[in-house]
Scaffold this active site. Structure first.
Site, PDB file in Angstrom:
ATOM      1  N   ILE B 104       0.822  -1.212   0.000  1.00 28.80           N
ATOM      2  CA  ILE B 104       0.000   0.000   0.000  1.00 28.80           C
ATOM      3  C   ILE B 104       0.859   1.268   0.000  1.00 28.80           C
ATOM      4  CG2 ILE B 104      -1.898  -1.230   1.139  1.00 28.80           C
ATOM      5  CD1 ILE B 104      -1.216   0.265   3.734  1.00 28.80           C
ATOM      6  N   LYS B 105       2.120   1.140   0.346  1.00 28.64           N
ATOM      7  CA  LYS B 105       3.057   2.283   0.366  1.00 28.64           C
ATOM      8  C   LYS B 105       2.419   3.544   0.925  1.00 28.64           C
ATOM      9  CE  LYS B 105       6.178   0.592  -3.273  1.00 28.64           C
ATOM     10  NZ  LYS B 105       5.429  -0.605  -3.749  1.00 28.64           N
ATOM     11  N   ARG B 106       1.678   3.414   2.026  1.00 25.34           N
ATOM     12  CA  ARG B 106       1.109   4.583   2.654  1.00 25.34           C
ATOM     13  C   ARG B 106       2.164   5.245   3.519  1.00 25.34           C
ATOM     14  NH1 ARG B 106      -2.362   3.080  -0.877  1.00 25.34           N
ATOM     15  NH2 ARG B 106      -4.555   2.780  -0.319  1.00 25.34           N
TER      16      ARG B 106
END
Lengths: 308, 308
Positions: B104-106
């Site tokens: 998700i690379k949040r």
């Protein structure tokens, strides 16, 4: 879309954006009780409470402001129903003539960044049809992966006349851990700022570029430097109000033309009724308190800009 | 959850993860036609095609592999129906005993990062109830905002015994633009690696930390250095196969114990039937092609590790 943002700012004379970051703790009990009464204490119930809360605030403030910035994390935490409330909020704000900045801070590479760009700013193709899934006007993007991560967003912006705000110097206390590290004597955020200016050159609107930057109100001296590095980029300035930034700190983010920056306040506006200053409105009239807080914020920034 | 990941890797003897990044172009026509027949050429139709495609691949590979990594962007581009297919995929893979790494690379700050962490790894409270909205086992996180952005994720990991893979050196060609910049003679990614090691110390499983790192297969020399900087962190290694990384490049990412790294392949597995090598399976049997590609990948990595 940058032209519409500038036009909205000139029309309202308010270089501000309201952050629609609805935590359940901000929502008055009567709104939650109604939503939970209808949908139960469920994700759908939470989503309904968020939506009703947002709608009331938008209805009471849309004529004063150019733009809103829903923070998708606050919706995503309620899963699918939360994201449906996000989409409903985006659509409603656009109907009201507001520019919508999706604060999504996405960023990946190649086809993955392209998928985010398509989902949030563009149109996705399914067989012979195409759809605009979330359809914000701007989104925020994380630059850590470099040009490979940003270019797919820029491609979609060019096609759709939409825009980006790229994280350059964030408002939080630890933003310096990596962003302030010196490279040949200059901080990383300046390098990122230079890239933003470079990316922005190929995407000019009438006066400003489609490609803007995020620089925190909490770092006014850095804002001053970055303003010069990115003269044609709009700067989205978080950190006003609750995070400690004040009107007088903000003047350096603006250009001589009084444009070039848009200041965000989230909690300070949407949860204004919880502050002593606006307590007289009461929880029942939370949206009126938000309107008063918007008026005060506009006055504070106008005064600071007038005094410079 | 790191303990379960290590256990699954030992059990399968396969330090690999299948990237479930279903672009519509990867999905055979017969799957799409069936889905569009039922739901039309709509976002729901696309989501159904994705789900059926994923399910077939998982059914044919779950006994060989320890983990999957769905890339949420590929679902998010189809809006709400796409995200429902993401959730269905996460749930199904967990039922099958797989560890699920949500790619998700949040990354944001404070309460916003906390909201992402809650939505993807934790439980959100609604009145007197609580819900686990997306409920992955691990997620990927972007470190550009510093400790303020990462700590809220770590807090949830401690509570839920879940884990993170933090972007350190990504696999793409332009990752060096910012990540390789020298700070006092050392590249930024090493500083980030040191922080990952530091964050990881407070979150130890039996042998490895809950807090891992992402380092691209395309940069094996950097992997060698980072392996030493973060001895107790699992390294998630993208870039194998389609992006150019090969088995022999990967040995430096592993520790002497043969553990410490998990290599991702997405397109190379899920769209294997499109490669000449696996063309004999035909589009009808795309999932069998994926199984053969998984077997070949395991053999390639085992051989490389055996030869070192």
């Amino acid at each position: 879309m940058i032209n519409k943002l500038v036009e909205n700012i000139k029309k309202t004379n308010a270089p501000i954006v309201v952050g629609l970051d609805p935590m359940l703790g901000y929502i008055p009990d009567h709104v939650k009780e109604k939503a939970f009464g209808e949908f139960g204490e469920t994700l759908d119930g939470a989503a309904e409470a968020i939506w009703q809360f947002n709608k009331a605030i938008v209805d009471q403030t849309y004529d004063l402001i150019p733009a809103v910035k829903p923070q998708i994390a606050m919706y995503e935490q309620f899963g699918i129903p939360g994201l449906m409330a996000f989409k409903k909020t985006v659509d409603y704000c656009k109907e009201k003539g507001l520019v919508v900045i999706g604060d999504i801070k996405r960023g990946d590479i190649g086809s993955t960044s392209a998928a985010y760009a398509t989902g949030h700013l563009g149109k996705v193709t399914v067989g012979s049809k195409s759809y605009a899934p979330f359809d914000e006007d701007f989104v925020t993007v994380n630059p850590y992966l470099g040009s490979d991560g940003v270019n797919p967003f820029i491609d979609v912006c060019k096609e759709e006349k939409k825009g980006l705000f790229i994280l350059v110097k964030t408002s939080n206390p630890s933003s310096g851990e990596f962003q302030d590290q010196l490279i040949d004597g200059r901080p990383l955020y300046e390098l990122v700022g230079e890239k933003v200016a470079e990316w922005g050159e190929s995407c000019m609107g009438d006066e400003y570029s489609y490609i803007g930057a995020v620089v925190g109100a909490t770092y006014p001296e850095m804002g001053k430097v970055l303003r010069k590095i990115m003269p044609k980029s709009y700067i989205l300035v978080p950190g006003y109000g609750a995070q400690g930034g004040q009107g007088k700190d903000l003047v350096h983010f603006f250009n001589e033309d009084g444009l070039g920056a848009i200041v965000n306040s989230s909690r300070g506006i949407i949860a204004a009724y919880k502050q002593e200053k606006y307590a007289k409105f009461g929880a029942e009239n939370f949206a009126d308190a938000s309107r008063a807080a918007v008026e005060d914020m506009i006055a504070d920034i106008s005064q600071a800009l007038g005094n410079r």
